[in-house]
Every structure is written in C-alpha cells, then in structure tokens.
Design a protein around this motif. Structure first.
Motif, PDB file in Angstrom:
ATOM      1  N   UNK A 168     -55.253 -51.929  30.712  1.00  0.00           N
ATOM      2  CA  UNK A 168     -56.121 -52.126  31.869  1.00  0.00           C
ATOM      3  C   UNK A 168     -56.742 -53.520  31.852  1.00  0.00           C
ATOM      4  N   UNK A 169     -57.134 -54.004  30.658  1.00  0.00           N
ATOM      5  CA  UNK A 169     -57.707 -55.347  30.554  1.00  0.00           C
ATOM      6  C   UNK A 169     -56.673 -56.405  30.927  1.00  0.00           C
ATOM      7  N   UNK A 170     -55.436 -56.210  30.475  1.00  0.00           N
ATOM      8  CA  UNK A 170     -54.362 -57.153  30.818  1.00  0.00           C
ATOM      9  C   UNK A 170     -54.143 -57.183  32.332  1.00  0.00           C
ATOM     10  N   UNK A 171     -54.217 -56.013  32.979  1.00  0.00           N
ATOM     11  CA  UNK A 171     -54.059 -55.943  34.431  1.00  0.00           C
ATOM     12  C   UNK A 171     -55.197 -56.690  35.129  1.00  0.00           C
ATOM     13  N   UNK A 172     -56.410 -56.637  34.564  1.00  0.00           N
ATOM     14  CA  UNK A 172     -57.543 -57.368  35.147  1.00  0.00           C
ATOM     15  C   UNK A 172     -57.274 -58.875  35.187  1.00  0.00           C
ATOM     16  N   UNK A 173     -56.612 -59.409  34.152  1.00  0.00           N
ATOM     17  CA  UNK A 173     -56.236 -60.826  34.137  1.00  0.00           C
ATOM     18  C   UNK A 173     -55.244 -61.124  35.260  1.00  0.00           C
ATOM     19  N   UNK A 188     -55.978 -72.822  51.727  1.00  0.00           N
ATOM     20  CA  UNK A 188     -55.380 -74.149  51.591  1.00  0.00           C
ATOM     21  C   UNK A 188     -53.901 -74.197  51.971  1.00  0.00           C
ATOM     22  N   UNK A 189     -53.392 -73.074  52.491  1.00  0.00           N
ATOM     23  CA  UNK A 189     -52.015 -73.071  52.975  1.00  0.00           C
ATOM     24  C   UNK A 189     -50.967 -73.250  51.906  1.00  0.00           C
ATOM     25  N   UNK A 190     -51.245 -72.803  50.670  1.00  0.00           N
ATOM     26  CA  UNK A 190     -50.254 -72.914  49.591  1.00  0.00           C
ATOM     27  C   UNK A 190     -49.015 -72.120  49.963  1.00  0.00           C
ATOM     28  N   UNK A 191     -47.858 -72.695  49.704  1.00  0.00           N
ATOM     29  CA  UNK A 191     -46.570 -72.110  50.099  1.00  0.00           C
ATOM     30  C   UNK A 191     -46.351 -70.738  49.454  1.00  0.00           C
ATOM     31  N   UNK A 192     -45.765 -69.827  50.227  1.00  0.00           N
ATOM     32  CA  UNK A 192     -45.522 -68.460  49.751  1.00  0.00           C
ATOM     33  C   UNK A 192     -44.207 -68.309  48.986  1.00  0.00           C
ATOM     34  N   UNK A 193     -43.350 -69.283  49.037  1.00  0.00           N
ATOM     35  CA  UNK A 193     -41.984 -69.067  48.545  1.00  0.00           C
ATOM     36  C   UNK A 193     -41.924 -68.770  47.048  1.00  0.00           C
ATOM     37  N   UNK A 194     -42.928 -69.227  46.284  1.00  0.00           N
ATOM     38  CA  UNK A 194     -42.938 -68.969  44.843  1.00  0.00           C
ATOM     39  C   UNK A 194     -43.872 -67.831  44.454  1.00  0.00           C
ATOM     40  N   UNK A 195     -44.382 -67.115  45.451  1.00  0.00           N
ATOM     41  CA  UNK A 195     -45.370 -66.067  45.180  1.00  0.00           C
ATOM     42  C   UNK A 195     -44.787 -65.024  44.221  1.00  0.00           C
ATOM     43  N   UNK A 196     -45.423 -64.811  43.049  1.00  0.00           N
ATOM     44  CA  UNK A 196     -44.795 -63.980  42.004  1.00  0.00           C
ATOM     45  C   UNK A 196     -45.170 -62.502  42.038  1.00  0.00           C
ATOM     46  N   UNK A 197     -45.938 -62.070  43.041  1.00  0.00           N
ATOM     47  CA  UNK A 197     -46.400 -60.682  43.078  1.00  0.00           C
ATOM     48  C   UNK A 197     -45.684 -59.903  44.182  1.00  0.00           C
ATOM     49  N   UNK A 198     -45.523 -58.601  43.963  1.00  0.00           N
ATOM     50  CA  UNK A 198     -44.919 -57.756  44.976  1.00  0.00           C
ATOM     51  C   UNK A 198     -43.711 -57.002  44.450  1.00  0.00           C
ATOM     52  N   UNK A 202     -44.021 -59.102  39.976  1.00  0.00           N
ATOM     53  CA  UNK A 202     -45.138 -58.556  39.209  1.00  0.00           C
ATOM     54  C   UNK A 202     -45.936 -57.620  40.115  1.00  0.00           C
ATOM     55  N   UNK A 203     -46.032 -56.357  39.718  1.00  0.00           N
ATOM     56  CA  UNK A 203     -46.783 -55.384  40.496  1.00  0.00           C
ATOM     57  C   UNK A 203     -48.040 -54.961  39.729  1.00  0.00           C
ATOM     58  N   UNK A 204     -49.148 -54.875  40.454  1.00  0.00           N
ATOM     59  CA  UNK A 204     -50.423 -54.516  39.846  1.00  0.00           C
ATOM     60  C   UNK A 204     -50.581 -52.999  39.924  1.00  0.00           C
ATOM     61  N   UNK A 205     -50.496 -52.353  38.788  1.00  0.00           N
ATOM     62  CA  UNK A 205     -50.691 -50.904  38.728  1.00  0.00           C
ATOM     63  C   UNK A 205     -51.631 -50.585  37.569  1.00  0.00           C
ATOM     64  N   UNK A 206     -52.775 -50.014  37.910  1.00  0.00           N
ATOM     65  CA  UNK A 206     -53.734 -49.669  36.872  1.00  0.00           C
ATOM     66  C   UNK A 206     -53.300 -48.385  36.163  1.00  0.00           C
ATOM     67  N   UNK A 207     -53.318 -48.390  34.835  1.00  0.00           N
ATOM     68  CA  UNK A 207     -53.010 -47.158  34.102  1.00  0.00           C
ATOM     69  C   UNK A 207     -54.174 -46.175  34.231  1.00  0.00           C
ATOM     70  N   UNK A 208     -53.875 -44.897  34.116  1.00  0.00           N
ATOM     71  CA  UNK A 208     -54.943 -43.916  34.140  1.00  0.00           C
ATOM     72  C   UNK A 208     -55.806 -44.084  32.896  1.00  0.00           C
TER      73      UNK A 208
END
Length: 402
Positions: A168-173, A188-198, A202-208
């Motif tokens: 859970x702490x790692x997910x917070x980072x 600031x209009x940073x380009x989306x093409x390198x966006x690493x999430x989704x 990298x998917x954000x999933x909190x453990x129970x």
C-alpha cells in the motif's frame, strides 16, 4: 493573427483561489498556459492584467507573468516568420516546447500549491516521497519522456525490496507520481504520448488492508483500568473519547474546545474534509470530560492539555505537534494494552476500527455513513465490510455444521 494575454481564469481551486494563466487566442479559439500560481480574485487588476500591489508577492508574480508573456510572444513571432498558419493548439505546443518542464519541476510547483492551500501534512509527506524518487534515480532532472513503465516498475521494486515498504505504501508513491503527471498535463500541456499509467501500463490498485478493532471486553478493560500513570491515563482518556464519538480522528480529539459542546451535543468541523459533525455526548464521555472541566479557564479553551502551549493559528506547527503527540499517545497505549493483556496493537487509529468492529451488523449502513461522515455509502460499505461477519459465519456453519 494570434494574440497572447495574461488572464485570471474563472475556475477556482478548493481553496477559492484563481489560477494565473497566459491565454492564446486565434480565430476566436482560445487555449491556456497555466503558470501554476493561484491568487484571490480581489488582487487581480482586470484593466492592466496584472496583480495589484496590495498582494504580498505582487512583484514576484508580475515578473513571472512578464517572463511567460515574453517567452510566448517570442515563440509566436518565430511561428509567424515561418509563414505557416498554425492552429491555436499547435501554437500552444510550440510555446511550451518539448523540454520546457520536467517532472521534478512540476513536482515543486505541485508542492508549492499544497503549501499555499495550507495542506502542510500532505506537503511534508509528498515532499519526502519525491525525495526518495530523486535519491533512487540519483538526479534532480527527470524529463517526462524518461518517466516510463520500466522506470516505475524498477522504482516500485526498489521500494518493496530495498526500502522494504508495504504494498500500500508503494502504491502511495505511484499515486503521487501519477498526480503530478496529471497536474502537468492539465496545467502545462505536457504531452500524453509517454503517459505510463492505464490499461496495459502501470495500474493503481490498492491492496485490501487488514482492519482489526478491539472487542467489547477489550474496551471494558480500558474503561476500568486502574493504577495508571498520569500520562497513561491521559492516553486512555483520549482513546476512549475518540471511540465514544464514533471513531473521531485523533487530530480532531486533540483540538476539541469547550465551546464545541452545546446542549449536551458536540459540534465540530472535521480536520480531514471540513465536514460539520453533530453528535450527542454519551454519558461515558461526560464522565471523562468532567475530569478535565476542573482545569477549564474559559469557554474557548482546549479540553485536553496536549496543545495548550501551541499557537493554534499556526496550522503547520499544530500539525507537527499532533504528529509528536500521537506518537507519544500510541507508545503509552501500547504499555497499557500490554499490562491489561490486550494482544492487539493498541493505537489511537484503532479506536475508529474498534467502533466499526463493535457496531458490526448492528447498525444500518446508512446510519453508519452519517456517523463516519462518508460522502459515499460505497466508502462506508467497503470500510464496514471488514467488521461484518455474521452472514458469512452463518453460511460457513450451515455447510460444515453437520
């Protein structure tokens, strides 16, 4: 011909402050470059399109606007000289430039905004997390193009197996990194093409997380404990007040004033989300409050003694003191718990879990939502599911009870 002007956008943040921006207009279409700075609307001079001198940082902010306008105009002139009829979106992209803003620069602006909004606790925690990422990379400059899936996976492995933090702490980072990235995309209009999430990245999933509270017998042990030191008794009283008021958060308990109590009810505003709360004062709570009433000097005085020497107007100092006080309370509670034979790890936070554990299946979920002051009943259901075992226990018994 495109025009460029400094403006105050009409979309305030949660603190009621408005963003300073550079507006690019062409063919009646506009786009905005955000500076990351926010001010009260009363400080904006609409005619001169500058911050009024009455603002404490007017000189610095006006210099920033002038600099941004000069940079934008320079890029616009370059674009015009090329004799290409660019759209407003392409002009904006050209003004920003590919390497205009890096991740850590965006992070500093994000942290500065937390400070402006007086979110000192978040600023402290998020600042430390950003520093951990800098130490891992051993550099202070991180282009968004370098912040890819591979880097984030390596960073998470570093957190889990070298710094030995929980999942859970790692997910917070990772959540902080995503928040800053999204902030940079929006402001600031940073380009989306390198966006690493989704999906597929990298998917954000909190453990129970395991939530265990005290049971009735264990709470009774605290209520009837004897021969405690003065410091230990203060700790037990603070824990019990938190429990009696539906798992009230420790920061809110420590800041309770006598003026918060009217007609046998408690009225206070939650520190976490500023929601107003009104609860009847249980008889058990009255017994504890009576012990501290002997020291009452005025109606606006604090109930508990811990913050009495702290300047309550200085929110940063208050939050720092609450952290220290909470550590001390938890240390004393653990000593008390051990002496009473309570095997669970006793802490201020477990008071909230204990209320949930004892309420279990007894109280309708809608009423628990009111007591917890959750915005969504889904939050209440997810939280209370840690303590509602009756139906599953009965189902299990029906299968194996032969």
């Amino acid at each position: 011909m495109a025009t460029i002007q400094s403006v105050l956008r009409k979309k305030p943040n949660s603190a009621g402050l408005y963003p300073l921006a550079i507006r690019i207009t062409k063919n009646r279409k506009s786009s905005y470059l955000f500076t990351g700075q926010y001010i009260d609307e009363k400080y904006w001079d609409k005619q001169s399109r500058r911050i009024k001198k009455s603002h404490p940082n007017s000189a610095r902010l006006n210099n920033l606007l002038s600099q941004k306008l000069a940079e934008a105009n320079e890029k616009l002139i370059e674009s015009d000289n090329e004799n290409i009829d660019h759209s407003v979106a392409k002009i904006k992209k050209r003004i920003i430039g590919k390497n205009k803003l890096d991740f850590f620069s965006a992070g500093e602006i994000y942290l500065a905004n937390l400070l402006k909004n007086k979110k000192f606790d978040q600023h402290y925690n998020q600042g430390r997390r950003l520093q951990v990422l800098k130490d891992f990379l051993n550099r202070n400059h991180l282009p968004f193009s370098d912040l890819d899936v591979s880097l984030l996976k390596d960073f998470k492995a570093h957190l889990r197996y070298e710094r030995v933090v929980g999942e859970r702490t790692a997910i917070n980072y990772l959540m902080l990194i995503r928040t800053i990235y999204n902030f940079a995309r929006k402001e600031f209009g940073v380009d989306d093409k390198n966006y690493p999430f989704g999906k597929g990245k990298i998917q954000i999933k909190f453990p129970e997380s395991e939530k265990i509270g005290l049971n009735i017998d264990e709470v009774l042990l605290l209520e009837t404990s004897q021969d405690l030191s003065e410091a230990q008794q203060h700790a037990v009283n603070t824990w019990l007040l938190s429990f009696y008021f539906a798992g009230m958060r420790v920061g809110d308990v420590l800041k309770l004033k006598w003026s918060d109590f009217k007609d046998n009810r408690l009225y206070y505003r939650m520190g976490k989300n500023q929601k107003l709360v009104s609860l009847a004062v249980p008889d058990k709570a009255k017994v504890i409050l009576a012990q501290y009433k002997k020291e009452k000097k005025d109606k606006d005085g604090l109930v508990l003694p811990f913050l009495k020497e702290t300047n309550l107007k200085n929110q940063k100092k208050v939050l720092t003191r609450i952290k220290t006080i909470t550590r001390n309370l938890n240390r004393r509670l653990q000593i008390v718990g051990k002496s009473l034979g309570i095997e669970k790890k006793l802490s201020m936070h477990i008071a909230r879990h204990s209320f949930g554990n004892i309420s279990g299946d007894k109280i309708p979920i809608q009423m628990l939502q009111k007591l917890y002051r959750h915005s969504s009943i889904t939050t209440t259901v997810n939280y209370q599911s840690n303590f509602m075992h009756k139906e599953t226990d009965e189902a299990l018994e029906k299968v194996i009870g032969f």
